[in-house]
Design an enzyme around this catalytic site. Structure first.
Site, PDB file in Angstrom:
ATOM      1  NE  ARG A 172      -2.521   2.466   3.085  1.00 39.01           N
ATOM      2  CZ  ARG A 172      -2.719   1.362   4.529  1.00 39.01           C
ATOM      3  NH1 ARG A 172      -3.144   0.597   4.852  1.00 39.01           N
ATOM      4  NH2 ARG A 172      -1.622   2.673   5.378  1.00 39.01           N
ATOM      5  CG  HIS A 215      -7.204   2.312   5.637  1.00 41.83           C
ATOM      6  ND1 HIS A 215      -7.518   0.741   5.455  1.00 41.83           N
ATOM      7  CD2 HIS A 215      -8.359   2.692   6.070  1.00 41.83           C
ATOM      8  CE1 HIS A 215      -8.632   0.588   5.520  1.00 41.83           C
ATOM      9  NE2 HIS A 215      -8.565   2.123   5.802  1.00 41.83           N
ATOM     10  CE1 TYR A 247      -0.019   2.119   8.343  1.00 40.41           C
ATOM     11  CE2 TYR A 247      -0.494   3.817   9.609  1.00 40.41           C
ATOM     12  CZ  TYR A 247      -0.856   3.085   8.783  1.00 40.41           C
ATOM     13  OH  TYR A 247      -1.917   3.205   7.948  1.00 40.41           O
TER      14      TYR A 247
END
Length: 354
Positions: free
Chosen positions: A255, A259, A268
Site C-alpha cells: 500500500r 488507508h 507505521y
C-alpha cells in the site's frame, strides 16, 4: 503465460522491467485488449486521484484510496463475463465504472446522497461493503445459488489481507469449498490492515496457503501486474464454470497511499518501500510494457487520459447538480411502527438544516 518466481514464494508475474526481467505474454489477448485494459486502468486512476482532490476541497467525506490497486480490479474484472457477479469492498468502490456505471453514481455514494445507490441487478454488482469480510458469505451464497439453478455464472469477491482474520471470511470460504460454489476469492494483500502489518495477521507463510484448508487451489500473483491478475482470474473462472469449485487468488502489492483520507500512515509505514512502489506503480508499469510492444504512443496515451479526465469532470458536475436529499429518508425505513418521538426528531432536523 506468467512466470512463477520460486524465490518470491511462487509469485506469478507477466510484465517485466524492460531490462533484467523479461516481458511475458498472455495467450488470447491482442492489441485491442491491451488498449482496453490501459483505458480502464487510466479511468480508475483518474477517478481515484480526482476523488482525493474532491475530498481535500471538502466536497466529499472520508474516502478510501485505491491508488496502485487498479491492476487487481481491472485485471480481474476483464476476465469476467457480463453475467458474472462482483462483490466489492470499499477499496473497489469505483469498480462499477468498468461496467458502465456513471461516475456521478459512485461520487454520490461517497457524498452520502441517495442517488449513489444502484440496483445490483443492473450491473451484476453488489453494494459496496464497508464491514470487513461480511460480503464473503454473500458472494458464496450467490455463487452457490447460481450453481443450484444450473447457470454458468461465476462470482468474484474482493477483500483485503485483514479480512482473512475475520470469522465471516472463514465461513464464506469454507461454505464455498464444501458446496463447490463457482466463486473466486481475490485477496488484495497490500501488507497492511490500516496500521496492522501482515505479520500480525497470520502465521501462515502466505495467505494463499490458507486456501488448502477450504479445499481450493491458492495462487499468488503480482498485484501490480494487470496481466498476471487477468490470467489467474481467467483460469479461476474457467475452473468455476467447469464445476470444479472456488479458487483463492492472493494479489500481492504494497500500500503506497494512506488507508483512507482520514489516515496518517507515517508512524507505521515503510517509507522507503512506498517510494520504491511508487516508481513501479501499476498504471505506469503497464504503459511502459505497451510502449515496448509498440502498441501505445504519446498521442493515444494523451487521448485516453483526456477522455478519463473529461468523464470525471462531467461526473462531478452531475453529482453536485443533484438536489438535496429529503432528510425524512433517514427516518422513513428505520421502523415498521415508528415511535411517537420520531416525528419530533425529524422536525428538529428540518429546523437545523434550515
Amino acid at each position: 503465460m506468467a512466470q512463477v518466481l520460486p524465490a518470491e514464494r511462487g509469485l506469478r508475474r507477466v510484465i517485466g522491467d524492460g531490462e533484467s526481467v523479461p516481458d511475458g505474454g498472455v495467450e488470447g489477448l491482442d492489441e485491442s485488449d491491451f488498449l482496453e485494459l490501459y483505458r480502464q486502468l487510466v479511468l480508475l486512476r483518474t477517478y481515484d486521484e480526482r476523488s482525493v482532490v474532491y475530498h481535500s476541497q471538502g466536497r466529499v467525506g472520508t474516502y478510501a484510496i485505491f491508488w496502485n490497486h487498479e491492476a487487481m480490479q481491472v485485471g480481474a474484472a476483464y476476465a469476467l463475463e457480463r453475467d458474472d457477479w462482483i462483490f466489492p469492498s470499499y477499496r473497489e468502490s469505483a469498480i462499477g465504472l468498468l461496467r458502465g456505471m456513471p461516475p456521478a453514481t459512485i461520487l454520490s455514494w461517497w457524498r452520502g446522497h441517495p442517488s449513489g445507490w444502484w440496483n445490483p441487478l443492473e450491473y451484476n454488482l453488489a453494494s459496496i461493503c464497508i464491514p470487513i469480510a461480511t460480503h464473503v458469505p454473500h458472494a458464496a451464497g450467490l455463487a452457490w445459488g447460481k450453481k443450484l439453478r444450473g447457470e454458468r455464472t461465476a462470482a468474484i469477491v474482493f477483500f483485503g489481507d485483514g479480512a482473512t482474520s475475520e470469522g465471516a471470511f472463514h465461513e464464506g470460504a469454507n461454505f464455498a469449498g464444501v458446496m463447490r460454489a463457482p466463486l473466486i476469492l481475490l485477496c488484495n494483500n497490500n501488507q497492511w490492515a490500516i496500521s496492522t502489518p501482515l505479520s500480525a495477521q497470520t502465521a501462515a507463510p502466505t495467505l494463499a496457503d490458507k486456501a488448502i484448508g477450504y479445499g481450493m487451489p491458492g495462487v499468488r500473483v503480482d498485484g501490480a501486474d494487470v496481466l498476471a491478475v487477468y490470467e489467474a482470474t481467467r483460469d479461476a473462472v474457467a475452473r468455476a464454470r467447469a464445476g470444479e469449485g472456488p479458487s483463492f487468488i492472493e494479489a500481492v502489492t504494497y500500500r503506497s497511499a494512506p488507508h483512507a483520507t482520514a489516515d496518517d500512515p507515517s508512524p507505521y509505514i515503510d517509507q522507503e518501500r512506498v517510494e520504491e512502489e511508487k516508481r513501479n506503480e501499476c498504471v505506469g508499469r503497464f504503459e511502459r510494457y505497451l510502449r515496448r510492444l509498440g502498441v501505445l504512443d504519446d498521442a493515444v496515451a494523451d487521448q485516453v487520459k483526456a477522455d478519463a479526465t473529461e468523464l470525471m469532470r462531467a461526473g462531478i458536475a452531475a453529482a453536485e447538480a443533484e438536489p438535496p436529499a429529503d432528510p425524512a429518508l433517514v427516518f422513513e425505513y428505520a421502523y415498521a411502527d415508528p415511535p411517537a418521538g420520531l416525528a419530533d426528531d425529524l422536525a428538529e432536523l428540518r429546523r437545523i438544516l434550515g
